[in-house]
Motif scaffolding. Structure first.
Motif, PDB file in Angstrom:
ATOM      1  N   THR A   1       2.907  -0.688  -8.124  1.00  0.00           N
ATOM      2  CA  THR A   1       4.031  -0.408  -8.965  1.00  0.00           C
ATOM      3  C   THR A   1       4.296  -2.015  -9.886  1.00  0.00           C
ATOM      4  O   THR A   1       4.583  -1.668 -11.022  1.00  0.00           O
ATOM      5  CB  THR A   1       5.331  -0.138  -8.277  1.00  0.00           C
ATOM      6  OG1 THR A   1       5.248   0.928  -7.324  1.00  0.00           O
ATOM      7  CG2 THR A   1       6.594  -0.014  -9.231  1.00  0.00           C
TER       8      THR A   1
ATOM      9  N   GLY B   1       3.288   8.534   4.065  1.00  0.00           N
ATOM     10  CA  GLY B   1       4.558   8.453   3.216  1.00  0.00           C
ATOM     11  C   GLY B   1       5.602   9.378   3.696  1.00  0.00           C
ATOM     12  O   GLY B   1       6.825   9.229   3.649  1.00  0.00           O
TER      13      GLY B   1
ATOM     14  N   LYS C   1      -6.235   8.697  -1.029  1.00  0.00           N
ATOM     15  CA  LYS C   1      -4.871   8.774  -1.474  1.00  0.00           C
ATOM     16  C   LYS C   1      -3.934   9.856  -0.540  1.00  0.00           C
ATOM     17  O   LYS C   1      -2.814   9.927  -0.474  1.00  0.00           O
ATOM     18  CB  LYS C   1      -4.753   9.373  -2.726  1.00  0.00           C
ATOM     19  CG  LYS C   1      -5.231  10.602  -3.261  1.00  0.00           C
ATOM     20  CD  LYS C   1      -5.370  10.862  -4.653  1.00  0.00           C
ATOM     21  CE  LYS C   1      -5.761  12.410  -4.952  1.00  0.00           C
ATOM     22  NZ  LYS C   1      -5.634  12.903  -6.379  1.00  0.00           N
TER      23      LYS C   1
ATOM     24  N   LEU D   1       1.786   0.002   3.819  1.00  0.00           N
ATOM     25  CA  LEU D   1       1.605   1.054   2.830  1.00  0.00           C
ATOM     26  C   LEU D   1       2.713   0.698   1.708  1.00  0.00           C
ATOM     27  O   LEU D   1       2.368   0.919   0.598  1.00  0.00           O
ATOM     28  CB  LEU D   1       1.512   2.367   3.117  1.00  0.00           C
ATOM     29  CG  LEU D   1       0.277   2.868   4.102  1.00  0.00           C
ATOM     30  CD1 LEU D   1       0.440   4.237   4.487  1.00  0.00           C
ATOM     31  CD2 LEU D   1      -0.708   2.573   3.124  1.00  0.00           C
ATOM     32  N   GLN D   2       3.616   0.528   2.268  1.00  0.00           N
ATOM     33  CA  GLN D   2       4.889   0.067   1.287  1.00  0.00           C
ATOM     34  C   GLN D   2       4.745  -1.271   0.625  1.00  0.00           C
ATOM     35  O   GLN D   2       4.888  -1.378  -0.778  1.00  0.00           O
ATOM     36  CB  GLN D   2       6.559  -0.482   2.265  1.00  0.00           C
ATOM     37  CG  GLN D   2       7.417  -0.476   1.389  1.00  0.00           C
ATOM     38  CD  GLN D   2       7.930   0.708   0.383  1.00  0.00           C
ATOM     39  OE1 GLN D   2       7.950   1.756   0.965  1.00  0.00           O
ATOM     40  NE2 GLN D   2       7.808   0.374  -0.937  1.00  0.00           N
TER      41      GLN D   2
ATOM     42  N   VAL E   1      -2.404   8.089   2.583  1.00  0.00           N
ATOM     43  CA  VAL E   1      -1.411   7.443   2.188  1.00  0.00           C
ATOM     44  C   VAL E   1       0.016   8.303   1.691  1.00  0.00           C
ATOM     45  O   VAL E   1       1.071   8.287   2.180  1.00  0.00           O
ATOM     46  CB  VAL E   1      -1.694   6.584   0.849  1.00  0.00           C
ATOM     47  CG1 VAL E   1      -0.502   5.876   0.257  1.00  0.00           C
ATOM     48  CG2 VAL E   1      -2.718   5.601   1.354  1.00  0.00           C
TER      49      VAL E   1
ATOM     50  N   HIS F   1       2.246  -0.292  -2.352  1.00  0.00           N
ATOM     51  CA  HIS F   1       3.062   0.532  -3.020  1.00  0.00           C
ATOM     52  C   HIS F   1       3.759  -0.665  -4.150  1.00  0.00           C
ATOM     53  O   HIS F   1       3.709  -0.329  -5.309  1.00  0.00           O
ATOM     54  CB  HIS F   1       4.170   1.600  -2.255  1.00  0.00           C
ATOM     55  CG  HIS F   1       5.029   2.249  -3.408  1.00  0.00           C
ATOM     56  ND1 HIS F   1       6.204   1.570  -3.699  1.00  0.00           N
ATOM     57  CD2 HIS F   1       4.892   3.268  -3.931  1.00  0.00           C
ATOM     58  CE1 HIS F   1       6.731   2.302  -4.765  1.00  0.00           C
ATOM     59  NE2 HIS F   1       5.999   3.420  -4.733  1.00  0.00           N
ATOM     60  N   ASP F   2       4.342  -1.542  -3.632  1.00  0.00           N
ATOM     61  CA  ASP F   2       5.227  -2.328  -4.479  1.00  0.00           C
ATOM     62  C   ASP F   2       4.393  -3.148  -5.308  1.00  0.00           C
ATOM     63  O   ASP F   2       4.793  -3.518  -6.355  1.00  0.00           O
ATOM     64  CB  ASP F   2       5.821  -3.403  -3.551  1.00  0.00           C
ATOM     65  CG  ASP F   2       7.053  -2.655  -2.626  1.00  0.00           C
ATOM     66  OD1 ASP F   2       7.385  -1.598  -2.805  1.00  0.00           O
ATOM     67  OD2 ASP F   2       7.446  -3.280  -1.623  1.00  0.00           O
TER      68      ASP F   2
END
Length: 131
Positions: free
Chosen positions: A100, A28, A21, A92-93, A24, A96-97
């Motif tokens: 979420t 970010g 984590k 990584l995006q 990341v 994340h998406d």
């Protein structure tokens, strides 16, 4: 086709670096542009100084981050993603998406699992309790 050992090793090493984590979160943060150490420390909530130092060193070692020291008093050090590090932003995006979007389903599954485990523990207690 079965995965080859060298492919598995490459994936394992890469996930070892980018799978935690703190990495990341640091990547970010640095996606916004170059930052000084204390700015990263403030941006990445919950990270200790020691863990930030270790994370940045690991990222630098793997060519994902550059560290630039300026000869000022006090010394100024900036950290920035390399071209390779910037290539990591898109995956990584995506992660994340996905996280979420699917978090509610995962939380519901956890709650259902906990309830099932609780019921199973109650069942075991009834059968093992002496009368």
């Amino acid at each position: 086709m079965a995965p080859r050992p060298e492919g598995c090793r490459a994936v394992a090493e890469t996930l070892g670096r980018i799978g935690d984590k703190w990495t990341v979160m640091v990547v970010g943060s640095l996606a916004q542009g170059p930052m000084r150490y204390n700015h990263i420390l403030r941006t990445v909530q919950g990270i200790s100084q020691r863990m930030l130092t270790l994370t940045l060193k690991g990222l630098e070692q793997d060519g994902l981050v550059t560290r630039t020291m300026y000869p000022t008093i006090p010394p100024r050090v900036d950290y920035e993603l390399t071209e390779l590090g910037r290539l990591l932003i898109a995956p990584l995006q995506s992660l994340h998406d996905w996280a979420t979007e699917h978090r509610p389903a995962m939380l519901a599954a956890r709650a259902a699992f906990a309830e099932k485990e609780s019921e199973a523990a109650s069942q075991r207690a009834r059968f093992t309790t002496p009368k």
